[in-house]
Enzyme design. Structure first.
Site, mmCIF file in Angstrom:
data_model
loop_
_atom_site.group_PDB
_atom_site.id
_atom_site.type_symbol
_atom_site.label_atom_id
_atom_site.label_comp_id
_atom_site.label_asym_id
_atom_site.label_seq_id
_atom_site.Cartn_x
_atom_site.Cartn_y
_atom_site.Cartn_z
ATOM 1 N N LEU A 1 24.502 21.480 24.587
ATOM 2 C CA LEU A 1 23.726 22.710 24.683
ATOM 3 C C LEU A 1 22.245 22.366 24.602
ATOM 4 O O LEU A 1 21.866 21.248 24.226
ATOM 5 C CB LEU A 1 24.104 23.673 23.555
ATOM 6 C CG LEU A 1 25.542 24.187 23.562
ATOM 7 C CD1 LEU A 1 25.800 25.038 22.327
ATOM 8 C CD2 LEU A 1 25.835 24.988 24.826
ATOM 9 N N SER A 2 21.400 23.335 24.900
ATOM 10 C CA SER A 2 19.966 23.062 24.841
ATOM 11 C C SER A 2 19.541 22.713 23.421
ATOM 12 O O SER A 2 18.680 21.860 23.226
ATOM 13 C CB SER A 2 19.161 24.247 25.376
ATOM 14 O OG SER A 2 19.465 25.424 24.657
ATOM 15 N N GLU A 3 20.128 23.380 22.418
ATOM 16 C CA GLU A 3 19.845 23.043 21.024
ATOM 17 C C GLU A 3 21.083 23.207 20.151
ATOM 18 O O GLU A 3 21.928 24.070 20.413
ATOM 19 C CB GLU A 3 18.722 23.906 20.429
ATOM 20 C CG GLU A 3 17.322 23.516 20.869
ATOM 21 C CD GLU A 3 16.809 24.347 22.009
ATOM 22 O OE1 GLU A 3 15.770 23.987 22.588
ATOM 23 O OE2 GLU A 3 17.470 25.353 22.359
ATOM 24 N N THR A 4 21.150 22.389 19.118
ATOM 25 C CA THR A 4 22.153 22.476 18.048
ATOM 26 C C THR A 4 21.398 22.420 16.736
ATOM 27 O O THR A 4 20.457 21.626 16.589
ATOM 28 C CB THR A 4 23.152 21.312 18.126
ATOM 29 O OG1 THR A 4 23.847 21.375 19.376
ATOM 30 C CG2 THR A 4 24.158 21.366 16.993
ATOM 31 N N HIS B 1 15.018 30.527 19.988
ATOM 32 C CA HIS B 1 16.391 31.020 19.887
ATOM 33 C C HIS B 1 17.191 30.287 18.814
ATOM 34 O O HIS B 1 18.027 30.906 18.140
ATOM 35 C CB HIS B 1 17.068 31.046 21.273
ATOM 36 C CG HIS B 1 17.967 29.914 21.599
ATOM 37 N ND1 HIS B 1 17.524 28.741 22.153
ATOM 38 C CD2 HIS B 1 19.321 29.793 21.476
ATOM 39 C CE1 HIS B 1 18.558 27.929 22.346
ATOM 40 N NE2 HIS B 1 19.658 28.541 21.949
#
Length: 282
Positions: A50-53, A82
């Site tokens: 994902l774009s961020e974790t 986000h």
């Protein structure tokens, strides 16, 4: 308990800014990351793809409710929008009683204040680290990269609150929806244009960032909208309260609310929905 499969930790995957679950920007959250190493966090963030974790930890600074570390597939970020809202929601749903209306998050960028009310979350926009007009060379490169006709590029400004955002203002939302994906030679880029009078939201936004030799369009982007809000409101192009839509081209349906309060603080918010709850072995 540690087994050959690793340490089992509570986990959530949430959707941020969407008008319904799975229409916003997904975020993976490890809700108890105490004892995890940097290598373990990076490996898991790379695996989620994902774009961020994010990884939630006990706070270390006075006044903070929790600490978060934010990882992309390739490295750690000091702050991102986000992931801030999604992490706050994941943390809040594990508390034994009501949460809010004020929550303080600790991250690498410092303390970030959030407002929580009726299932919606908003963060106080961080100060811009770079602002002002772009130079003529970059302005020309932006016009070429977005395949803009003469006069379409109304303005271009740095709105950087950490990720390096530069913003391009076009004359309409329709023009925003028609721009192609820009080349990877450009910095992280936000494109914004006004909706026609009477629309349910005031602006259309798109966000592009280069990585690994390619350019990705982000579904809905908190940090970009925070920088855009400060620029658009300060320049008189936007009211102090508005709603932006983002994600249309990539199949998302995001809504970002912007509110500037009486103290001059700009709040950037939206809805957060649970999509997955369980445990992970890391």
């Amino acid at each position: 308990m540690t087994t050959s499969r690793g340490h089992r930790r509570p986990f959530a995957q949430v959707d941020v800014f969407g008008t319904a679950p799975c229409l916003g920007n997904p975020l993976a959250v490890v809700l108890d990351a105490d004892g995890m190493t940097d290598e373990q966090m990076q490996r898991f963030a790379r695996w989620t793809n994902l774009s961020e974790t994010t990884f939630l930890l006990p706070p270390t600074r006075p006044g903070a409710d929790y600490r978060v570390r934010i990882f992309t597939a390739s490295g750690e970020l000091p702050f991102a929008g986000h992931p801030t809202l999604g992490s706050c929601h994941a943390w809040a749903t594990r508390q034994p009683g009501p949460v809010g209306p004020r929550v303080v998050q600790e991250c690498a960028a410092g303390l970030v204040e959030l407002r929580v009310a009726e299932g919606r979350y908003a963060f106080a926009a961080p100060p811009l680290v770079r602002q002002g007009p772009v130079d003529d060379g970059l302005r020309a490169a932006l016009a070429r990269g977005l395949d803009l006709a003469p006069g379409q590029l109304r303005d271009a400004q740095w709105v950087d609150n950490g990720p390096g955002w530069v913003a391009v203002l076009l004359g309409s939302a329709e023009e925003v929806l028609q721009v192609p994906t820009p080349p990877a030679t450009l910095p992280p880029l936000g494109v914004v244009g006004p909706q026609p009078p009477g629309a349910a939201h005031q602006f259309e936004v798109r966000a592009f960032f280069p990585g690994g030799g390619q350019v990705v369009e982000d579904p809905v982007t908190g940090s970009l909208n925070a920088g855009l809000a400060q620029w658009l409101i300060d320049s008189g192009r936007a009211p102090e309260h508005y709603v932006a839509r983002q994600g249309t081209v990539v199949g998302a349906d995001g809504r970002v609310t912007v509110d500037r309060d009486e103290h001059g603080t700009t709040w950037v918010g939206g809805a957060v929905a649970d999509c997955v709850r369980g445990e992970v072995s890391v």
